[in-house]
Motif scaffolding. Structure first.
Motif, mmCIF file in Angstrom:
data_model
loop_
_atom_site.group_PDB
_atom_site.id
_atom_site.type_symbol
_atom_site.label_atom_id
_atom_site.label_comp_id
_atom_site.label_asym_id
_atom_site.label_seq_id
_atom_site.Cartn_x
_atom_site.Cartn_y
_atom_site.Cartn_z
ATOM 1 N N LEU A 359 0.839 -1.198 0.000
ATOM 2 C CA LEU A 359 0.000 0.000 0.000
ATOM 3 C C LEU A 359 0.877 1.253 0.000
ATOM 4 C CD1 LEU A 359 -2.996 0.764 0.123
ATOM 5 C CD2 LEU A 359 -2.827 0.779 2.614
ATOM 6 N N ALA A 360 1.949 1.210 0.784
ATOM 7 C CA ALA A 360 2.851 2.363 0.852
ATOM 8 C C ALA A 360 3.473 2.640 -0.514
ATOM 9 C CB ALA A 360 3.944 2.119 1.894
ATOM 10 N N GLU A 361 3.814 1.563 -1.234
ATOM 11 C CA GLU A 361 4.458 1.729 -2.544
ATOM 12 C C GLU A 361 3.534 2.407 -3.560
ATOM 13 O OE1 GLU A 361 5.584 -2.304 -3.172
ATOM 14 O OE2 GLU A 361 7.615 -2.014 -2.395
ATOM 15 N N SER A 362 2.225 2.332 -3.327
ATOM 16 C CA SER A 362 1.309 2.932 -4.305
ATOM 17 C C SER A 362 0.565 4.138 -3.748
ATOM 18 C CB SER A 362 0.318 1.876 -4.797
ATOM 19 O OG SER A 362 -0.445 1.407 -3.708
ATOM 20 N N THR A 363 0.971 4.603 -2.552
ATOM 21 C CA THR A 363 0.331 5.781 -1.965
ATOM 22 C C THR A 363 1.151 7.013 -2.294
ATOM 23 O OG1 THR A 363 -0.547 4.464 -0.134
ATOM 24 C CG2 THR A 363 -0.501 6.843 0.178
ATOM 25 N N TYR A 364 0.703 7.772 -3.258
ATOM 26 C CA TYR A 364 1.357 9.036 -3.586
ATOM 27 C C TYR A 364 0.431 9.822 -4.482
ATOM 28 C CZ TYR A 364 2.614 6.437 -7.840
ATOM 29 O OH TYR A 364 2.565 5.680 -8.970
ATOM 30 N N ASP A 365 0.633 11.105 -4.528
ATOM 31 C CA ASP A 365 -0.081 11.934 -5.490
ATOM 32 C C ASP A 365 0.775 13.159 -5.773
ATOM 33 O OD1 ASP A 365 -0.485 13.844 -3.485
ATOM 34 O OD2 ASP A 365 -2.490 13.133 -3.025
ATOM 35 N N GLU A 366 0.175 14.142 -6.404
ATOM 36 C CA GLU A 366 0.959 15.288 -6.836
ATOM 37 C C GLU A 366 1.607 16.013 -5.663
ATOM 38 O OE1 GLU A 366 0.050 18.910 -9.893
ATOM 39 O OE2 GLU A 366 -1.498 17.371 -9.566
ATOM 40 N N TYR A 367 1.017 15.885 -4.471
ATOM 41 C CA TYR A 367 1.509 16.645 -3.318
ATOM 42 C C TYR A 367 2.101 15.751 -2.231
ATOM 43 C CZ TYR A 367 -1.698 19.744 -5.697
ATOM 44 O OH TYR A 367 -2.352 20.460 -6.656
ATOM 45 N N THR A 368 2.106 14.466 -2.461
ATOM 46 C CA THR A 368 2.449 13.524 -1.395
ATOM 47 C C THR A 368 3.428 12.477 -1.885
ATOM 48 O OG1 THR A 368 0.127 13.736 -0.739
ATOM 49 C CG2 THR A 368 1.428 12.026 0.367
ATOM 50 N N ASP A 369 4.519 12.285 -1.162
ATOM 51 C CA ASP A 369 5.455 11.211 -1.474
ATOM 52 C C ASP A 369 5.533 10.271 -0.277
ATOM 53 O OD1 ASP A 369 6.181 12.392 -3.932
ATOM 54 O OD2 ASP A 369 7.547 13.753 -2.895
ATOM 55 N N VAL A 370 5.697 8.991 -0.544
ATOM 56 C CA VAL A 370 5.844 8.018 0.537
ATOM 57 C C VAL A 370 7.124 7.212 0.283
ATOM 58 C CG1 VAL A 370 4.868 5.977 1.636
ATOM 59 C CG2 VAL A 370 3.379 7.889 1.038
ATOM 60 N N TYR A 371 7.952 7.104 1.310
ATOM 61 C CA TYR A 371 9.232 6.414 1.203
ATOM 62 C C TYR A 371 9.232 5.204 2.123
ATOM 63 C CZ TYR A 371 10.613 10.854 -0.871
ATOM 64 O OH TYR A 371 10.680 11.962 -1.667
ATOM 65 N N VAL A 372 9.604 4.061 1.572
ATOM 66 C CA VAL A 372 9.648 2.816 2.346
ATOM 67 C C VAL A 372 11.078 2.560 2.820
ATOM 68 C CG1 VAL A 372 9.406 0.307 2.181
ATOM 69 C CG2 VAL A 372 7.708 1.800 1.094
ATOM 70 N N HIS A 373 11.222 2.194 4.072
ATOM 71 C CA HIS A 373 12.523 1.787 4.618
ATOM 72 C C HIS A 373 12.359 0.431 5.285
ATOM 73 C CE1 HIS A 373 14.610 5.757 4.313
ATOM 74 N NE2 HIS A 373 13.372 6.188 4.307
ATOM 75 N N LEU A 374 12.917 -0.600 4.685
ATOM 76 C CA LEU A 374 12.901 -1.912 5.324
ATOM 77 C C LEU A 374 14.298 -2.171 5.881
ATOM 78 C CD1 LEU A 374 10.750 -3.782 2.685
ATOM 79 C CD2 LEU A 374 10.069 -3.137 5.003
ATOM 80 N N TYR A 375 14.320 -2.870 7.022
ATOM 81 C CA TYR A 375 15.579 -2.978 7.759
ATOM 82 C C TYR A 375 16.324 -4.291 7.518
ATOM 83 C CZ TYR A 375 13.434 0.876 10.415
ATOM 84 O OH TYR A 375 12.830 2.052 10.793
#
Lengths: 606, 606
Positions: A359-375
């Protein structure tokens, strides 16, 4: 390599160490990690300097020290005796002639003194209190025979509820017990076991805040500077910090400043270089109490990777340790208006968190970025295995709305893990968006004039608030409103008034944000009286005046002003102007093709 | 781990592979690298899947393929036969029963077909030309005996100068020869040797442009989508791309759009997933010719790490290969207004570049960030050992000014390396601060009115710029000024005008930022004409109007507006208002103590 920088040795190679290595790689800073072979940090950093073993093993620590120029930690639960020895005496290394050994000095940052102090949460706060830092009242609880009496004393001193906390070894709030009434005393003693304890007066906080602080120091241990990062709001669930909001929702600017000041004072009182987290409670009366300090990068600073990209907490840790912060100072300003960090915790099943990541990988729009950090960690229930950071070009409330599906998914995974039937509505305080614009008028009769402007605010999706505050009939109410607005984070006030129109100017006198005045046409003088009353302000107090009755332009001006802080509104304004242009061009085309006579008929029919 | 994503195998572990690994780590995407043990990529990625060896060795490629789900390249000079075999037939792996081997299918991206085509630069452009892509005219040059005649034919066909290029194996422009006249023909034959050659008509370009393109494709090889990144200007020195400017300096928007369109068309005509660089020439007449394509992340895309952080070229490469780009499309918009990439090339000495890196570490200000990327490579003269990316909150021209010392240092290191006496073209233009406020007036006679306001801007330490632009006498100049201001990062415009005062309103029509109008009193009508001309704007275009001649308030309003984006100005405003209050209170005290008569006398004396 000729470009090689001094080597930093790191005790512990978990996620904090991993992110430190991720920051160090492009900067050409070599890191030697002491931890297991396949620990998260080593996955992101292959070199021949690493040491395999436990970061609690003094011999391994010395082996690591012998290979590096600086030592640092990603966790405060380490042996400070060996760190003290290395920092003060040095570590044995082969002598240049190869015939014996010599002692090599290795700098330890933060200082072993800081780490030792912080390992005892009771002593930590005693020390802060002595240094004038506001902390909750606390008392040590005796061990052994005296424990029950000591607890009674705490109950008598603080009343119920109060907190019982383990002084040492507690991490992420584990080892805390809320004593709600006399009936809890027995189970408190049982559950907390033999560990050293202290009691703390109950702190009825409104919000938890955290400030990361960058501390620089010269080679002789003299403080050079403390630089606070922007303050964040932290949400704890199951004793783990799970959500971080930058900036904190609905708290006034002066509280943010005070939090930064308190945090800076705390860290100035400690020893060594690096970044430090200062966790605080914000009380209902606006007071701030320091809860605890972490002498290292921290969960509440993950957001800086994307929100303060020029100097994330990891880069700051490296630069501080190597004394690379230029004299002109570090720039720790956020480069985005808002950011939210959500921890990824292992769910009931090893795969539970996968849908959150997807879900995080596909959550974005013109004003929103989402960055995934796996450990790179195995998933276990409740284990921190990653985090996501969302950044927004608009307010944090708006960002929270945009990523609501992510927050919900996170809550669902938790509910499943802890066996709840449905996700708890933990966030009972529904965050009302901070109004960015306050619209007020002297009389409800001005509302018809303001309608067009309010519709523009709706069209541009601007959070706003509408109020009636008369300069002449309710002067005190007006003043109170003005004070509230500036504290709330509101960015622009639009005020409409007619006749001897004093409201816009009086509000402008009371606040430091821009006030836009809309002259309303009264029954005589065609609105010229209102216009002159609003526009002809004395020098010192400006009032941005628009045309008589033109609330549309007042709203558009407010949006242009918001555009300087929120790129989202600047972009919308550009599109709005483009649309206006195209509408006129279309009309021009039509009048050319049908002729003015038919055009006029069409207009008259409407 | 349960979260494991499919494994990507990478041929080549240089800097491109390293940055691919840096992007893959936090995303939890495993990468297996085929290259030497201590290659740059493996330094940033430790795992048991790597293969040690040459990425040109077919057996090693097959070994790598047997361990992964996808194969990709960081360099196009690889054996395409073995890639074709792996993609079409599969690679041998032990069968599940352990008794023999089976063939495993491995997807190769970009397709071996694309790589094979691109390896031959002549064929590449023939193919593009056939697909309607604009390229320079070219002809194949015969080998052996016929070479001299073939060259004569080219000279006759294209005239002098023309380019002689090697079809294969050339990299970063090596293997090009400019034939300036008949006297060059002999040395051209000698220097270019036996390799296959082609001649290309001379392209008198104005600028070199590059567009990275993200290509998605389904599992059956059907094109899904091509997404272009923003276009950049590239500067080549010694046949290496050394500087990249985003956006390109002084080229119109429509050229940028066309460059993106051409680049998208080129990549749509190829095969496979991933990112691709399309290098182009911009001619003086506005035409664009495609020069060449790189089927992988590229130097001209390094800036995306910071400027398009939500989807850098490396993340795009990974997501495209794994088919993770959501259906709603990739957002490849830059998140900063400007960015400049400078390559760090090894200098004359192994340590020559150190002072460049040190300078980069201390080059930043409120509007400028600089990011260092070192590749973990030994420094050799002219070798790419790192790069820096600067990002700016303002225009690319302004950013270039700010980082002039860095550009100069880079040019000096090059001059020393190639043995120049002094660096070419030292850019001596000093960096001017970004103006946050632009003050303009229709006539220099308005300057006396504006003086008070300018002094306020000085007092508040606001960077501003003063200009004279008349709406009626220089309408085009005014429009150009407006366009410049919005691009430069300016936040507010203050415009003064008198009489039929059109300047503030016309500027407001042209920009999307707030415009403050100061009505200047003309010789008749006491300024009421100016006031009404400025304040009574039509719906849609607001102009924030202040009192007649009140430039003080215009400046204070501008500062209140800046306060919403820059807390510094909000604070100064609060202090300013406090000071004003105290001044009036002091006067009130004085009039009470000395009496109004003496107070008046004191005023008259002044």
């Amino acid at each position: 390599m000729a470009t090689k920088k001094p080597v930093i040795g790191l005790l512990g190679g978990g996620q904090l160490g991993r992110m430190l290595c991720e920051a160090a790689g492009p900067l050409g800073i070599p890191i030697a990690v002491l931890d297991a072979e396949d620990c998260p940090a080593k996955q992101a950093n292959q070199n021949s300097l690493h040491v395999t073993g436990s970061f609690k093993d003094p011999e391994k620590i010395k082996l690591l020290a012998s290979r590096v120029d600086f030592l640092t930690v990603e966790i405060e639960h380490v042996e400070t005796e060996v760190l003290e020895e290395i920092a003060t005496k040095g570590v044995e290394v082969p002598s240049p002639d190869g015939k014996g050994t010599i002692l090599k000095k290795v700098s330890v940052h933060p200082s072993w003194k800081t780490i030792r102090l912080i390992q005892d949460k009771y002593q930590q706060k005693e020390y802060f209190a002595k240094n004038g830092i506001p902390v909750a009242e606390q008392m040590a609880i005796e061990s052994g025979e005296g424990r029950a009496d000591s607890l009674d004393e705490a109950a008598w001193k603080y009343g119920f509820p109060f907190m019982l906390k383990g002084s040492k070894g507690s991490y992420d709030g584990r080892g805390n017990f809320k004593v709600s009434g006399p009936e809890d005393l027995k189970s408190a003693i049982e559950q907390m076991g033999d560990q050293p304890l202290y009691a703390e007066k109950w702190v009825p906080f409104e919000m938890e805040l955290s400030v990361m602080v960058l501390r620089t120091e010269d080679d002789d241990g003299n403080l050079k500077h403390v630089y606070p990062y922007p303050v964040v709001e932290t949400i704890h669930e199951d004793s783990i910090c799970t959500k971080v909001f930058y900036p904190p929702r609905s708290i006034p600017e002066d509280v943010k400043k005070r939090a930064q000041k308190v945090a800076s004072d705390v860290i100035a009182s400690l020893w060594g270089r690096g970044v430090f987290a200062v966790e605080m409670f914000l009380l209902a009366d606006g007071h701030i109490l320091v809860n605890e300090v972490a002498p290292r990068p921290h969960n509440s600073g993950h957001f800086t990777i994307e929100a303060v990209p020029q100097m994330s907490q990891y880069k700051a840790q490296l630069y501080s340790i190597l004394d690379l912060i230029p004299r002109k100072g570090a720039n720790l300003n956020a480069r985005v208006p808002s950011s939210i960090m959500l921890n990824i915790l292992g769910g009931a099943q090893p795969t539970s968190h996968n849908r959150f990541v997807e879900l995080a990988e596909s959550t974005y729009d013109e004003y929103t970025d989402v960055y995934v950090h796996l450990y790179g960690k195995e998933s276990k229930p409740g284990r921190k295995i990653g985090h996501i950071t969302a950044t927004g070009l608009s307010s944090v409330e708006r960002l929270a709305e945009t990523i609501t599906p992510l927050i919900n998914a996170m809550d669902e995974i938790r509910a499943e893990r802890i066996g709840l039937k449905s996700p708890v509505q933990k966030q009972t305080r529904r965050a009302k968006p901070v109004p960015l614009v306050a619209v007020t008028m002297g009389s409800d009769s001005d509302l018809t004039t303001m309608t067009a402007g309010l519709k523009i605010l709706d069209e541009f999706n601007v959070p706003y608030e509408v109020r009636i505050t008369s300069a002449h009939r309710t002067p005190h109410h007006m003043m109170k409103f003005a004070a509230e607005m500036t504290k709330s984070g509101c960015k622009v006030i639009i005020a409409a008034a007619g006749g001897a129109a004093h409201l816009p100017g009086m509000l402008a006198s009371e606040v430091h944000i821009p006030v836009i005045g809309v002259p309303v046409k009264a029954s005589v003088l065609d609105g010229v009286d209102s216009l002159h009353s609003i526009v002809q302000m004395p020098r010192g107090i400006p009032c941005a005046t628009v045309g008589i009755g033109n609330s549309t332009n007042a709203a558009l001006l407010a949006i242009r002003i918001l555009g300087s802080a929120y790129p989202e509104y600047a972009e919308r304004m550009i599109r709005y102007q483009e649309k206006m242009k195209n509408e006129v061009l279309a009309k021009d085309e039509k009048i050319q093709s049908v002729g003015w006579q038919e055009y006029l008929q069409g207009m008259q029919k409407k």
